[in-house]
Each structure stands twice: as C-alpha cells, then as structure tokens.
Design an enzyme around this catalytic site. Structure first.
Site, PDB file in Angstrom:
ATOM      1  N   LYS A 124       1.261  -1.109   0.406  1.00  0.00           N
ATOM      2  CA  LYS A 124      -0.530   0.093   0.252  1.00  0.00           C
ATOM      3  C   LYS A 124       0.447   1.476  -0.221  1.00  0.00           C
ATOM      4  CE  LYS A 124      -2.412   2.594   2.894  1.00  0.00           C
ATOM      5  NZ  LYS A 124      -3.380   3.140   4.293  1.00  0.00           N
ATOM      6  N   ASP A 142      -6.806   0.876   0.656  1.00  0.00           N
ATOM      7  CA  ASP A 142      -7.102   1.147   2.440  1.00  0.00           C
ATOM      8  C   ASP A 142      -8.414   0.770   2.536  1.00  0.00           C
ATOM      9  OD1 ASP A 142      -8.667   3.425   1.832  1.00  0.00           O
ATOM     10  OD2 ASP A 142      -7.492   4.817   3.211  1.00  0.00           O
TER      11      ASP A 142
END
Length: 214
Positions: A124, A142
């Site tokens: 991420k 997320d």
C-alpha cells in the site's frame, strides 16, 4: 458480496468523480519523494492529520535520508511520539534511510519491488508513492477503498489485493491515475463506515448498497 458494476456504470461513476474534483490530491504533507515515503509509512494506524502535525517540524530539518540519519532515533522519536507505534516506526524510518543512502544514493526508487524491500514499506505504501510522486496508475487500497469498493460494487473483493485487481481490471484506463484518490475521499467524507451520507452521494444512482440512508 455485491456484483461488479459494468463498464458503462464504471465510466459514469468516475466521470462524476472527475467532474466534482478533476485533480484529487492526497492529504499527507510532503515536499519530495522521500518525505512522502516517510509520511505514508508513519500513517499506518494513524490519521493523516496526526501525521501532518508530527512532520510539520520534522521535515524542515530532515527532508533527506542523510539528514534523517543525522537526526538519530531519539531525535526522530521526539517529533513522532504522538503517533501510534512511534518507536517501531522510528526504527523503520532510520533503517529505510540507511538503505536509501547506501543502495540508492539517497534517492527513492521508482519500482514497487524495490520499495517493498524497504523496512516499514508494504504494498500500500509503495503504491501511494508510485502514484502520487511518480505518476504511476498504482492503486493503494486502504480501509476506505475496501469499504467503498465492496459496498457499491465499484471494486468488490474479499481482500485488499482482490480489490486492487478489481480497480485495475475494471476502472476505465483514463481514470486509473486518480482512481484510488477519488475512492479514498469518497469513503472518508461521504461513504463513511457507520452512517453513509447517501443523500449527498454523487454516485447514488449506481451504488448497490441496499441499506441506503436518506
């Protein structure tokens, strides 16, 4: 799990997002690729607002890996001690900085494979840096994107990697560059977890969420 929306629905949704905000930006303050990398790494299990408060005085004195190493662990902790897991994050930031100095001449690499090898940097974080700084159509999933994707049908998936693939496979190419920012902002301010603001939702007509609020 809701069904994946079709191409024309996806095109309409992202055209609506673009109409509302053509050039969405991340909310973490940074001045270069390195400070962005550090800010994103610090933001794990913390809010962007909290990270920005901590880095407001940090980045003016430590905006390169070399300067961060010179600051040292205790000096760094003094700046980030209001952020969750600050001790481990401080260790990771310094380890990351040392690798950047020794292996990359102080520069942040522009490949996902190189980024995820750095301490404290997961997929991420790497995707955020690749997208925001290097302009790659990388998708940083997320909790907001995971919720929005599965609630609406924009990018359903059982885990974050499945949601990431759904974005890459189904969002029209012309919207890939800003897709994750639009979805994060939508999840943060409209499609919130507890009481989504469906009455103010610009994509309500295509959303598959059955428990829409007024």
């Amino acid at each position: 799990m809701v069904r994946q929306l079709d191409y024309m629905q996806m095109k309409a949704i992202f055209a609506r997002f673009e109409e509302a905000e053509a050039h969405p930006k991340g909310e973490l303050d940074h001045t270069n690729a390195y400070t962005l990398l550090v800010a994103v790494a610090l933001s794990a299990q913390a809010t962007d607002v909290g990270v920005n408060k901590a880095t407001k005085d940090l980045f003016p004195i430590a905006d390169t890996p070399a300067k961060m190493l010179a600051l040292g662990e205790e000096g760094l902790i003094e700046h980030i001690k209001t952020i969750g897991l600050f001790r481990q994050k401080a260790k990771n930031v310094l380890k990351m900085s040392r690798i950047l100095v020794e292996k990359y001449d102080g520069l942040v690499p522009s490949s996902r494979a190189a980024l995820v090898e750095l301490p404290g940097v997961g997929r991420k974080t790497a995707n955020v840096v690749l997208n925001m700084w290097f302009g790659h159509p990388a998708q940083a999933v997320d909790t907001h994107i995971f919720r929005v994707g599965n609630r609406t049908g924009i990018c359903p998936g059982r885990d974050v990697e499945a949601v990431e693939r759904a974005i890459e496979d189904n969002v029209p190419v012309e919207y890939q560059r800003h897709a994750h920012h639009w979805l994060i902002l939508h999840g943060r301010y409209i499609c919130v977890a507890r009481k989504p603001k469906c009455g103010a939702c610009p994509i309500r007509e295509w959303c598959q969420f059955e428990e829409k609020t007024q």
